[in-house]
Design a protein around this motif. Structure first.
Motif, PDB file in Angstrom:
ATOM      1  N   ARG A  79       0.816  -1.211   0.000  1.00 52.21           N
ATOM      2  CA  ARG A  79       0.000   0.000   0.000  1.00 52.21           C
ATOM      3  C   ARG A  79       0.856   1.271   0.000  1.00 52.21           C
ATOM      4  O   ARG A  79       0.336   2.375  -0.168  1.00 52.21           O
ATOM      5  N   ALA A  80       2.178   1.107   0.158  1.00 46.82           N
ATOM      6  CA  ALA A  80       3.048   2.279   0.243  1.00 46.82           C
ATOM      7  C   ALA A  80       3.056   3.093  -1.042  1.00 46.82           C
ATOM      8  O   ALA A  80       3.263   4.310  -1.020  1.00 46.82           O
ATOM      9  N   ARG A  81       2.878   2.424  -2.175  1.00 43.80           N
ATOM     10  CA  ARG A  81       2.829   3.124  -3.458  1.00 43.80           C
ATOM     11  C   ARG A  81       2.003   2.308  -4.442  1.00 43.80           C
ATOM     12  O   ARG A  81       1.607   1.185  -4.155  1.00 43.80           O
ATOM     13  N   SER A  82       1.742   2.890  -5.593  1.00 39.88           N
ATOM     14  CA  SER A  82       0.947   2.204  -6.616  1.00 39.88           C
ATOM     15  C   SER A  82       1.866   1.393  -7.523  1.00 39.88           C
ATOM     16  O   SER A  82       2.838   1.932  -8.078  1.00 39.88           O
ATOM     17  N   TYR A  83       1.558   0.111  -7.662  1.00 42.52           N
ATOM     18  CA  TYR A  83       2.355  -0.774  -8.509  1.00 42.52           C
ATOM     19  C   TYR A  83       1.526  -1.269  -9.689  1.00 42.52           C
ATOM     20  O   TYR A  83       0.324  -1.505  -9.565  1.00 42.52           O
ATOM     21  N   ASP A  84       2.213  -1.436 -10.827  1.00 44.84           N
ATOM     22  CA  ASP A  84       1.547  -2.019 -11.991  1.00 44.84           C
ATOM     23  C   ASP A  84       1.244  -3.495 -11.769  1.00 44.84           C
ATOM     24  O   ASP A  84       0.250  -4.015 -12.269  1.00 44.84           O
ATOM     25  N   ALA A  85       2.125  -4.170 -11.033  1.00 42.28           N
ATOM     26  CA  ALA A  85       1.961  -5.605 -10.796  1.00 42.28           C
ATOM     27  C   ALA A  85       2.826  -6.042  -9.627  1.00 42.28           C
ATOM     28  O   ALA A  85       3.801  -5.373  -9.265  1.00 42.28           O
ATOM     29  N   ALA A 137      -1.516 -11.628  -1.379  1.00 47.72           N
ATOM     30  CA  ALA A 137      -1.368 -10.198  -1.116  1.00 47.72           C
ATOM     31  C   ALA A 137      -1.829  -9.368  -2.306  1.00 47.72           C
ATOM     32  O   ALA A 137      -2.505  -8.342  -2.143  1.00 47.72           O
ATOM     33  N   ALA A 138      -1.478  -9.807  -3.517  1.00 45.91           N
ATOM     34  CA  ALA A 138      -1.880  -9.075  -4.716  1.00 45.91           C
ATOM     35  C   ALA A 138      -3.395  -9.092  -4.883  1.00 45.91           C
ATOM     36  O   ALA A 138      -4.005  -8.069  -5.224  1.00 45.91           O
ATOM     37  N   SER A 139      -4.018 -10.223  -4.619  1.00 49.90           N
ATOM     38  CA  SER A 139      -5.473 -10.326  -4.764  1.00 49.90           C
ATOM     39  C   SER A 139      -6.181  -9.470  -3.732  1.00 49.90           C
ATOM     40  O   SER A 139      -7.201  -8.837  -4.022  1.00 49.90           O
ATOM     41  N   ARG A 140      -5.628  -9.431  -2.532  1.00 49.52           N
ATOM     42  CA  ARG A 140      -6.261  -8.675  -1.459  1.00 49.52           C
ATOM     43  C   ARG A 140      -6.365  -7.191  -1.808  1.00 49.52           C
ATOM     44  O   ARG A 140      -7.342  -6.522  -1.459  1.00 49.52           O
ATOM     45  N   TYR A 141      -5.347  -6.681  -2.527  1.00 48.86           N
ATOM     46  CA  TYR A 141      -5.345  -5.258  -2.871  1.00 48.86           C
ATOM     47  C   TYR A 141      -5.555  -5.021  -4.360  1.00 48.86           C
ATOM     48  O   TYR A 141      -5.243  -3.949  -4.876  1.00 48.86           O
ATOM     49  N   ALA A 142      -6.086  -6.022  -5.052  1.00 51.72           N
ATOM     50  CA  ALA A 142      -6.493  -5.894  -6.451  1.00 51.72           C
ATOM     51  C   ALA A 142      -5.365  -5.407  -7.357  1.00 51.72           C
ATOM     52  O   ALA A 142      -5.557  -4.543  -8.219  1.00 51.72           O
ATOM     53  N   VAL A 143      -4.169  -5.980  -7.152  1.00 51.53           N
ATOM     54  CA  VAL A 143      -3.025  -5.669  -8.003  1.00 51.53           C
ATOM     55  C   VAL A 143      -2.735  -6.898  -8.874  1.00 51.53           C
ATOM     56  O   VAL A 143      -2.692  -8.012  -8.350  1.00 51.53           O
ATOM     57  N   PRO A 144      -2.533  -6.742 -10.184  1.00 49.83           N
ATOM     58  CA  PRO A 144      -2.204  -7.901 -11.014  1.00 49.83           C
ATOM     59  C   PRO A 144      -0.962  -8.614 -10.506  1.00 49.83           C
ATOM     60  O   PRO A 144      -0.034  -7.973  -9.996  1.00 49.83           O
ATOM     61  N   MET A 145      -0.953  -9.926 -10.618  1.00 47.59           N
ATOM     62  CA  MET A 145       0.157 -10.711 -10.094  1.00 47.59           C
ATOM     63  C   MET A 145       0.811 -11.507 -11.220  1.00 47.59           C
ATOM     64  O   MET A 145       0.135 -12.093 -12.069  1.00 47.59           O
TER      65      MET A 145
END
Length: 355
Positions: free
Chosen positions: A83-89, A105-113
């Motif tokens: 959550r510290a910054r916005s990541y593409d993946a 962790a990626a699924s929890r915060y809706a970030v592509p993995m």
């Protein structure tokens, strides 16, 4: 006449070859996953950081996140850090525990993995499931499938042979999982997803009949593809059904009765062979027995590291590990005496198989 179809989520990219990790940056850019390299590199203990260094030239803005343990707490901690910054993946680099931690962790915060697998021990590299420990027990958690899957055969080759053999056991056990699903369809009318069955069975059949071994690139590619297809089969039907039958119930029971005895892949491979025998599929039994023998996987309780009594107890306890699932074990409903008798007959049948 209307044209009916369904939408199936699959990875944007699947790469199985040597040297794939060093070209991860261009791959993510070409597939429009990350043009600038703004990704979180999640690495496990051991060679994780060395692998991350190979990626860095093409991922100049990546942040490194070491993780250990493969626990739910570790996955939550990782999610908080993301959550510290916005990541593409989120890019999970390593073995099953690292990848499952990153997936959750990626699924929890809706970030592509993105999965970057350095071993082929199980089908978690592409599955919609994260297997994580919590309060001393291992649980399965639903997650998004990876947006890309990369397998670098250089690192698979350098890894422990036991892990690759475990992957063989996990992949070919899909044949049993599918057969158990078909049994549940016939007996209880459980819905059967033909596409999921096709994906799971096709990869396992290719592996079952492949003449090569774990030192061959061609065989390793087929193994990786079989594990990926097993993961996609689960994503297609929204269930672990095409990759988890009585074989996995036996493995769960063994984990309870004799934790740490053998790898998941070794246990489900043996479980698949036992269940295949119990269903009376003699030709398939012989095929599977020869495959396990060829790749140095256990086929008896002694080879697994337990005694016959414990394996018989595992057969009786197995249905309790997945009360919602119907397999040959629920169908036969064996008691302790019947399980021991069936395993004695199984040993005789196994001794008659030419290898």
């Amino acid at each position: 006449m209307p044209l009916l179809a369904r939408t199936v989520n699959t990875p944007l990219a699947i790469e199985v070859r040597r040297g794939a990790i060093a070209e991860l940056g261009p791959l993510l850019a070409d597939r429009r996953i990350s043009a600038g390299g703004d990704v979180a590199l999640v690495v496990g203990p051991g060679q994780g950081e060395r692998i991350a260094d190979l990626c860095r030239p093409g991922l100049g803005r990546a942040d490194l996140f070491p993780v250990t343990g493969g626990t739910l707490d570790a996955a939550h901690d990782l999610g908080d850090q993301l959550r510290a910054r916005s990541y593409d993946a989120v890019v999970g680099i390593g073995g099953g525990k690292t990848i499952d931690t990153a997936k959750y962790a990626a699924s929890r915060y809706a970030v592509p993995m993105v999965t970057v697998a350095t071993s082929l021990a199980n089908d978690g590299i592409a599955s919609p499931v994260a297997s994580l420990e919590h309060q001393g027990r291992k649980g399965s958690y639903g997650v998004h499938i990876p947006i890309a899957v990369v397998v670098d055969l250089d690192f698979v080759e350098d890894g422990p042979d036991a892990q690759t053999r475990a992957g063989v056991g996990d992949a070919v056990s899909n044949l049993n999982a599918v057969a158990d699903w078909e049994l549940a369809h016939r007996v209880r009318g459980e819905p059967l997803d033909g596409l999921a069955v096709t994906l799971a069975r096709t990869g396992a059949e290719a592996l079952l009949n492949h003449p090569g071994g774990i030192a061959d690139d061609d065989f390793l590619t087929v193994l990786a593809e079989a594990l990926i297809l097993g993961g996609l089969a689960m994503a297609v039907c929204g269930s672990s059904r095409p990759a988890s039958g009585g074989c996995h119930e036996i493995s769960h029971a063994l984990d309870e009765l004799a934790p740490g005895t053998a790898s998941h892949g070794a246990q489900v491979g043996l479980g698949a062979l036992v269940c295949t025998y119990l269903r009376g599929e003699r030709s398939r039994f012989a095929q599977l027995a020869r495959c396990l023998h060829r790749h140095g996987l256990p086929r008896t309780a002694a080879e697994l590291g337990v005694d016959d009594d414990l394996l018989a107890e595992a057969l009786v306890r197995a249905p309790q590990t997945r009360p919602d699932r119907y397999t040959i074990l629920e169908h036969l409903d064996l008691d302790r005496v019947a399980a021991g008798t069936r395993l004695a007959d199984y040993a005789d049948a196994l001794a008659a198989v030419a290898v």
